[in-house]
Design a protein around this motif. Structure first.
Motif, PDB file in Angstrom:
ATOM      1  N   LYS A   1      -0.761 -15.982   6.963  1.00  0.00           N
ATOM      2  CA  LYS A   1       0.543 -15.827   7.307  1.00  0.00           C
ATOM      3  C   LYS A   1       0.997 -14.158   7.193  1.00  0.00           C
ATOM      4  O   LYS A   1       1.774 -13.485   8.193  1.00  0.00           O
ATOM      5  CB  LYS A   1       1.513 -16.675   6.825  1.00  0.00           C
ATOM      6  N   ALA A   2       0.848 -13.729   5.934  1.00  0.00           N
ATOM      7  CA  ALA A   2       1.439 -12.481   5.670  1.00  0.00           C
ATOM      8  C   ALA A   2       0.927 -11.431   6.246  1.00  0.00           C
ATOM      9  O   ALA A   2       1.397 -10.216   6.519  1.00  0.00           O
ATOM     10  CB  ALA A   2       1.379 -12.273   4.153  1.00  0.00           C
ATOM     11  N   ASN A   3      -0.394 -11.398   6.941  1.00  0.00           N
ATOM     12  CA  ASN A   3      -1.138 -10.474   7.545  1.00  0.00           C
ATOM     13  C   ASN A   3      -1.546 -10.923   8.740  1.00  0.00           C
ATOM     14  O   ASN A   3      -2.347 -10.317   9.686  1.00  0.00           O
ATOM     15  CB  ASN A   3      -2.380 -10.338   6.862  1.00  0.00           C
ATOM     16  N   ALA A   4      -0.773 -11.932   9.421  1.00  0.00           N
ATOM     17  CA  ALA A   4      -1.283 -12.191  10.872  1.00  0.00           C
ATOM     18  C   ALA A   4      -0.974 -11.240  11.918  1.00  0.00           C
ATOM     19  O   ALA A   4      -2.138 -11.227  12.678  1.00  0.00           O
ATOM     20  CB  ALA A   4      -0.190 -13.559  11.235  1.00  0.00           C
ATOM     21  N   SER A   5      -0.225 -10.491  12.104  1.00  0.00           N
ATOM     22  CA  SER A   5      -0.258  -9.301  13.129  1.00  0.00           C
ATOM     23  C   SER A   5      -1.590  -8.394  12.813  1.00  0.00           C
ATOM     24  O   SER A   5      -2.110  -8.209  13.894  1.00  0.00           O
ATOM     25  CB  SER A   5       1.094  -8.624  12.979  1.00  0.00           C
ATOM     26  N   ILE A   6      -1.585  -8.208  11.649  1.00  0.00           N
ATOM     27  CA  ILE A   6      -2.807  -7.207  11.306  1.00  0.00           C
ATOM     28  C   ILE A   6      -4.126  -8.026  11.852  1.00  0.00           C
ATOM     29  O   ILE A   6      -4.954  -7.336  12.426  1.00  0.00           O
ATOM     30  CB  ILE A   6      -2.890  -6.899   9.933  1.00  0.00           C
ATOM     31  N   ILE A   7      -4.441  -9.014  11.375  1.00  0.00           N
ATOM     32  CA  ILE A   7      -5.573 -10.071  11.785  1.00  0.00           C
ATOM     33  C   ILE A   7      -5.643 -10.121  13.399  1.00  0.00           C
ATOM     34  O   ILE A   7      -6.790  -9.784  13.753  1.00  0.00           O
ATOM     35  CB  ILE A   7      -5.361 -11.346  10.967  1.00  0.00           C
ATOM     36  N   TYR A   8      -4.577 -10.431  13.919  1.00  0.00           N
ATOM     37  CA  TYR A   8      -4.506 -10.555  15.353  1.00  0.00           C
ATOM     38  C   TYR A   8      -4.970  -9.234  16.103  1.00  0.00           C
ATOM     39  O   TYR A   8      -5.734  -9.073  17.045  1.00  0.00           O
ATOM     40  CB  TYR A   8      -3.357 -10.843  15.906  1.00  0.00           C
ATOM     41  N   ASP A   9      -4.377  -7.972  15.475  1.00  0.00           N
ATOM     42  CA  ASP A   9      -5.029  -6.814  15.991  1.00  0.00           C
ATOM     43  C   ASP A   9      -6.410  -6.673  16.044  1.00  0.00           C
ATOM     44  O   ASP A   9      -7.240  -6.065  16.787  1.00  0.00           O
ATOM     45  CB  ASP A   9      -4.247  -5.578  15.464  1.00  0.00           C
ATOM     46  N   GLN A  10      -6.991  -7.063  14.892  1.00  0.00           N
ATOM     47  CA  GLN A  10      -8.402  -6.702  14.413  1.00  0.00           C
ATOM     48  C   GLN A  10      -9.270  -7.572  15.077  1.00  0.00           C
ATOM     49  O   GLN A  10     -10.270  -7.492  15.868  1.00  0.00           O
ATOM     50  CB  GLN A  10      -8.636  -7.062  12.992  1.00  0.00           C
ATOM     51  N   ILE A  11      -8.767  -9.081  15.387  1.00  0.00           N
ATOM     52  CA  ILE A  11      -9.746  -9.952  15.929  1.00  0.00           C
ATOM     53  C   ILE A  11      -9.685  -9.637  17.612  1.00  0.00           C
ATOM     54  O   ILE A  11     -10.602  -9.849  18.555  1.00  0.00           O
ATOM     55  CB  ILE A  11      -9.357 -11.537  15.796  1.00  0.00           C
ATOM     56  N   SER A  12      -8.370  -9.384  18.180  1.00  0.00           N
ATOM     57  CA  SER A  12      -8.214  -8.918  19.540  1.00  0.00           C
ATOM     58  C   SER A  12      -8.795  -7.780  20.077  1.00  0.00           C
ATOM     59  O   SER A  12      -9.393  -7.522  21.263  1.00  0.00           O
ATOM     60  CB  SER A  12      -6.869  -9.214  19.977  1.00  0.00           C
ATOM     61  N   GLN A  13      -9.089  -6.495  19.016  1.00  0.00           N
ATOM     62  CA  GLN A  13      -9.696  -5.351  19.427  1.00  0.00           C
ATOM     63  C   GLN A  13     -11.179  -5.241  19.024  1.00  0.00           C
ATOM     64  O   GLN A  13     -11.816  -4.363  19.108  1.00  0.00           O
ATOM     65  CB  GLN A  13      -8.925  -4.328  18.785  1.00  0.00           C
ATOM     66  N   GLY A  14     -11.890  -6.414  18.540  1.00  0.00           N
ATOM     67  CA  GLY A  14     -13.208  -6.716  17.973  1.00  0.00           C
ATOM     68  C   GLY A  14     -13.504  -5.950  16.810  1.00  0.00           C
ATOM     69  O   GLY A  14     -14.728  -5.644  16.427  1.00  0.00           O
ATOM     70  N   GLY A  15     -12.733  -5.480  15.917  1.00  0.00           N
ATOM     71  CA  GLY A  15     -12.877  -5.132  14.608  1.00  0.00           C
ATOM     72  C   GLY A  15     -12.923  -6.279  13.611  1.00  0.00           C
ATOM     73  O   GLY A  15     -13.433  -5.746  12.469  1.00  0.00           O
ATOM     74  N   MET A  16     -12.938  -7.345  13.917  1.00  0.00           N
ATOM     75  CA  MET A  16     -13.029  -8.444  12.962  1.00  0.00           C
ATOM     76  C   MET A  16     -13.546  -9.517  13.737  1.00  0.00           C
ATOM     77  O   MET A  16     -12.953  -9.737  14.535  1.00  0.00           O
ATOM     78  CB  MET A  16     -11.707  -8.434  12.220  1.00  0.00           C
TER      79      MET A  16
END
Length: 74
Positions: A33-48
C-alpha cells in the motif's frame, strides 16, 4: 465484488516472494500500500519483476491498478 489485498493482490506477487529479495515485502499489505504507485510504475513498464522473470500479465497489471485506484483496500 471489490478487490482485496489478500484475495487479489498478494497472489500476483506470491510467485516471487520466496525467490527474490525486494526492497519491500510484497507479501505485506502495509508495504505494498505504501509503495503502490512505485510498484505500479515498475510492473507497468516492465521493470518488475526483473529479468530473467517474465513480466506480469496485462490482466494482473490492470487488477493492481484497479485496486490502487480504489484506495488499496485491505
Amino acid at each position: 465484488m471489490a478487490l482485496t489485498f489478500e484475495n487479489d493482490i498478494a497472489p500476483i506477487f506470491s510467485q516471487w516472494v520466496d525467490r527474490m529479495m525486494w526492497r519491500l515485502d510484497l507479501s505485506k499489505y502495509e508495504d505494498v500500500k505504501a509503495n503502490a504507485s512505485i510498484i505500479y510504475d515498475q510492473i507497468s513498464q516492465g521493470g518488475m519483476p526483473p529479468p530473467p522473470y517474465p513480466g506480469l500479465a496485462s490482466a494482473d497489471i490492470a487488477t493492481f491498478k484497479t485496486w490502487m485506484d480504489a484506495g488499496c483496500p485491505q
